[in-house]
Design a protein around this motif. Structure first.
Motif, mmCIF file in Angstrom:
data_model
loop_
_atom_site.group_PDB
_atom_site.id
_atom_site.type_symbol
_atom_site.label_atom_id
_atom_site.label_comp_id
_atom_site.label_asym_id
_atom_site.label_seq_id
_atom_site.Cartn_x
_atom_site.Cartn_y
_atom_site.Cartn_z
ATOM 1 N N ARG A 23 -3.004 -9.002 46.329
ATOM 2 C CA ARG A 23 -3.983 -8.321 45.470
ATOM 3 C C ARG A 23 -3.488 -8.127 44.036
ATOM 4 O O ARG A 23 -4.228 -7.615 43.205
ATOM 5 N N ASN A 24 -2.234 -8.495 43.780
ATOM 6 C CA ASN A 24 -1.632 -8.199 42.474
ATOM 7 C C ASN A 24 -1.743 -6.710 42.179
ATOM 8 O O ASN A 24 -2.072 -6.286 41.077
ATOM 9 N N ALA A 25 -1.472 -5.908 43.198
ATOM 10 C CA ALA A 25 -1.632 -4.457 43.104
ATOM 11 C C ALA A 25 -0.272 -3.775 43.190
ATOM 12 O O ALA A 25 0.697 -4.329 43.714
ATOM 13 N N ARG A 26 -0.213 -2.564 42.700
ATOM 14 C CA ARG A 26 0.988 -1.751 42.855
ATOM 15 C C ARG A 26 1.045 -1.217 44.281
ATOM 16 O O ARG A 26 0.027 -0.883 44.884
ATOM 17 N N LEU A 27 2.246 -1.151 44.838
ATOM 18 C CA LEU A 27 2.458 -0.570 46.153
ATOM 19 C C LEU A 27 3.064 0.816 45.983
ATOM 20 O O LEU A 27 4.119 0.972 45.379
ATOM 21 N N ARG A 28 2.380 1.805 46.518
ATOM 22 C CA ARG A 28 2.880 3.183 46.506
ATOM 23 C C ARG A 28 3.329 3.528 47.923
ATOM 24 O O ARG A 28 2.529 3.494 48.856
ATOM 25 N N VAL A 29 4.588 3.844 48.074
ATOM 26 C CA VAL A 29 5.146 4.171 49.385
ATOM 27 C C VAL A 29 5.276 5.684 49.483
ATOM 28 O O VAL A 29 5.959 6.307 48.661
ATOM 29 N N VAL A 30 4.615 6.269 50.471
ATOM 30 C CA VAL A 30 4.587 7.720 50.637
ATOM 31 C C VAL A 30 5.242 8.071 51.959
ATOM 32 O O VAL A 30 4.850 7.569 53.021
ATOM 33 N N SER A 31 6.256 8.924 51.894
ATOM 34 C CA SER A 31 6.928 9.438 53.088
ATOM 35 C C SER A 31 6.878 10.961 53.052
ATOM 36 O O SER A 31 7.065 11.574 51.993
ATOM 37 N N ALA A 32 6.613 11.552 54.205
ATOM 38 C CA ALA A 32 6.518 13.010 54.288
ATOM 39 C C ALA A 32 7.677 13.555 55.120
ATOM 40 O O ALA A 32 8.160 12.891 56.041
ATOM 41 N N TRP A 33 8.102 14.754 54.769
ATOM 42 C CA TRP A 33 9.131 15.424 55.547
ATOM 43 C C TRP A 33 8.802 16.910 55.610
ATOM 44 O O TRP A 33 8.036 17.433 54.807
ATOM 45 N N SER A 34 9.353 17.564 56.595
ATOM 46 C CA SER A 34 9.168 19.010 56.707
ATOM 47 C C SER A 34 10.501 19.647 57.060
ATOM 48 O O SER A 34 11.353 19.024 57.707
ATOM 49 N N ALA A 35 10.684 20.869 56.612
ATOM 50 C CA ALA A 35 11.938 21.568 56.891
ATOM 51 C C ALA A 35 12.051 21.834 58.380
ATOM 52 O O ALA A 35 11.132 22.385 58.981
ATOM 53 N N PRO A 36 13.123 21.406 59.007
ATOM 54 C CA PRO A 36 13.265 21.624 60.452
ATOM 55 C C PRO A 36 13.565 23.080 60.765
ATOM 56 O O PRO A 36 14.063 23.827 59.919
ATOM 57 N N SER A 37 13.251 23.457 61.982
ATOM 58 C CA SER A 37 13.590 24.799 62.433
ATOM 59 C C SER A 37 15.028 24.816 62.936
ATOM 60 O O SER A 37 15.647 23.772 63.154
ATOM 61 N N ALA A 38 15.537 26.013 63.130
ATOM 62 C CA ALA A 38 16.914 26.149 63.615
ATOM 63 C C ALA A 38 17.081 25.518 64.992
ATOM 64 O O ALA A 38 18.180 25.079 65.352
ATOM 65 N N LEU A 39 16.004 25.429 65.762
ATOM 66 C CA LEU A 39 16.093 24.889 67.118
ATOM 67 C C LEU A 39 16.225 23.369 67.136
ATOM 68 O O LEU A 39 16.662 22.804 68.141
ATOM 69 N N THR A 40 15.824 22.715 66.029
ATOM 70 C CA THR A 40 15.818 21.248 66.029
ATOM 71 C C THR A 40 16.976 20.639 65.266
ATOM 72 O O THR A 40 17.098 19.419 65.221
ATOM 73 N N LEU A 41 17.821 21.459 64.644
ATOM 74 C CA LEU A 41 18.910 20.932 63.825
ATOM 75 C C LEU A 41 20.127 20.562 64.656
ATOM 76 O O LEU A 41 20.455 21.214 65.649
ATOM 77 N N GLY A 42 20.798 19.504 64.218
ATOM 78 C CA GLY A 42 22.081 19.131 64.793
ATOM 79 C C GLY A 42 23.143 19.199 63.713
ATOM 80 O O GLY A 42 22.828 19.288 62.516
ATOM 81 N N PRO A 43 24.401 19.154 64.055
ATOM 82 C CA PRO A 43 25.474 19.236 63.050
ATOM 83 C C PRO A 43 25.363 18.134 62.012
ATOM 84 O O PRO A 43 25.167 16.964 62.347
ATOM 85 N N GLY A 44 25.479 18.506 60.756
ATOM 86 C CA GLY A 44 25.489 17.528 59.679
ATOM 87 C C GLY A 44 24.132 16.972 59.310
ATOM 88 O O GLY A 44 24.044 16.065 58.491
ATOM 89 N N GLU A 45 23.033 17.482 59.864
ATOM 90 C CA GLU A 45 21.724 16.934 59.556
ATOM 91 C C GLU A 45 21.257 17.376 58.174
ATOM 92 O O GLU A 45 21.726 18.382 57.618
#
Length: 298
Positions: A183-205
């Motif tokens: 298409r000769n178009a610009r590509l916009r790459v969108v990634s989403a993230w959310s702050a994890p809870s204390a229950l889902t964290l592992g060391p060094g994450e």
């Protein structure tokens, strides 16, 4: 022989919009366009059986005329098949490069209809499925598709790629880059993230660091994923965005004014079971205000 762009057609405005979009896509890709109308199966001797092929022929002729008004030179084949519709479309998808379907608009608040046939096809098709609505932007069958068609290879509106950095997929990324290139178009790459809870964290994450630094880490992940693809597609202008939000909300917002939103759908272990596409793909298919391409991947 190159695989065609295929579009399911009926007598609706959404179908005509899908046919025009598919014709332009076939022209961009340099492949034939295949129009397919599926008529409902009924027992032998049921009333109206004899007229169904005749009505199907009329639908196909009208769709072909609509396509020829916009893309007169595209190689085109028009076919009809007996239902069930989802089975016929899924069979056709196995022979297609891309399958295009119309989806019916509701309202800004309630989103858009993705009927049972489209849900089944999107969830199980072997090729990317593009969902098109009538009435917003290009390919509007009310006339905007003719007035604003422009040269087929002119710069198009942005292609937006929804990229899950926890599970980046080559098939999805390649489809988005190649579509932007065509298409000769610009590509916009969108990634989403959310702050994890204390229950889902592992060391060094990443979640162990503060918000701004965490966002920078995610941006670094995105850049690393896209590095080789930028080299493979040097002509594609790429911009990346990493946002703290729900993925579906971020993508619906990013798709406003875009030419195409590209999202993924994991291929089920049992290909003939279920119609689930995942919560993000389901949400953007209903609410994004631009065409949506759903790309299957492992």
């Amino acid at each position: 022989m190159p695989r065609p762009v295929m579009v399911g057609v009926d007598a609706s405005q959404e179908s005509r919009a899908a046919a025009v979009w598919a014709a332009r896509e076939a022209e961009r890709r340099g492949v034939p366009l295949r129009l397919l109308h599926v008529w409902a199966w009924s027992p032998p001797g049921a009333p109206g059986n004899a007229s169904r092929p005749l009505l199907a022929g009329r639908v196909l002729r009208e769709a072909e005329a609509h396509v020829r008004a916009v893309c007169p030179g595209v190689p085109l084949v028009a076919e009809q098949a007996e239902g069930p519709a989802s089975r016929a479309l899924l069979g056709a998808a196995g022979e297609a490069d891309v399958l295009v379907l119309g989806s019916r608009g509701l309202s800004v608040l309630t989103g858009f209809v993705l009927g049972s046939v489209a849900q089944a096809v999107v969830a199980r098709a072997a090729c990317p499925v593009v969902l098109i609505r009538a009435g917003h932007g290009v390919d509007d069958p009310q006339g905007d598709d003719l007035r604003h068609a422009g040269p087929i290879h002119a710069a198009d509106r942005d292609v937006v790629l929804g990229l899950d950095l926890n599970d980046p997929c080559d098939e999805l990324i390649d489809f988005a880059f190649d579509t932007a290139r065509l298409r000769n178009a610009r590509l916009r790459v969108v990634s989403a993230w959310s702050a994890p809870s204390a229950l889902t964290l592992g060391p060094g994450e990443v979640g162990l660091i503060d918000g701004p630094r965490r966002a920078e880490e995610w941006r670094g992940f995105q850049d690393a994923v896209l590095f080789t693809w930028r080299d493979k597609y040097p002509a594609v202008s790429v911009s990346g965005d990493v946002v703290e939000d729900r993925a579906s909300a971020a993508l619906v917002r990013a798709a406003t004014g875009a030419g195409l939103l590209v999202v993924g759908r994991r291929t089920p272990q049992e290909p003939h079971v279920g119609t689930r596409t995942g919560p993000v793909t389901h949400a953007v298919s209903r609410h994004a205000r631009c065409p949506v391409a759903v790309v299957p991947h492992c």
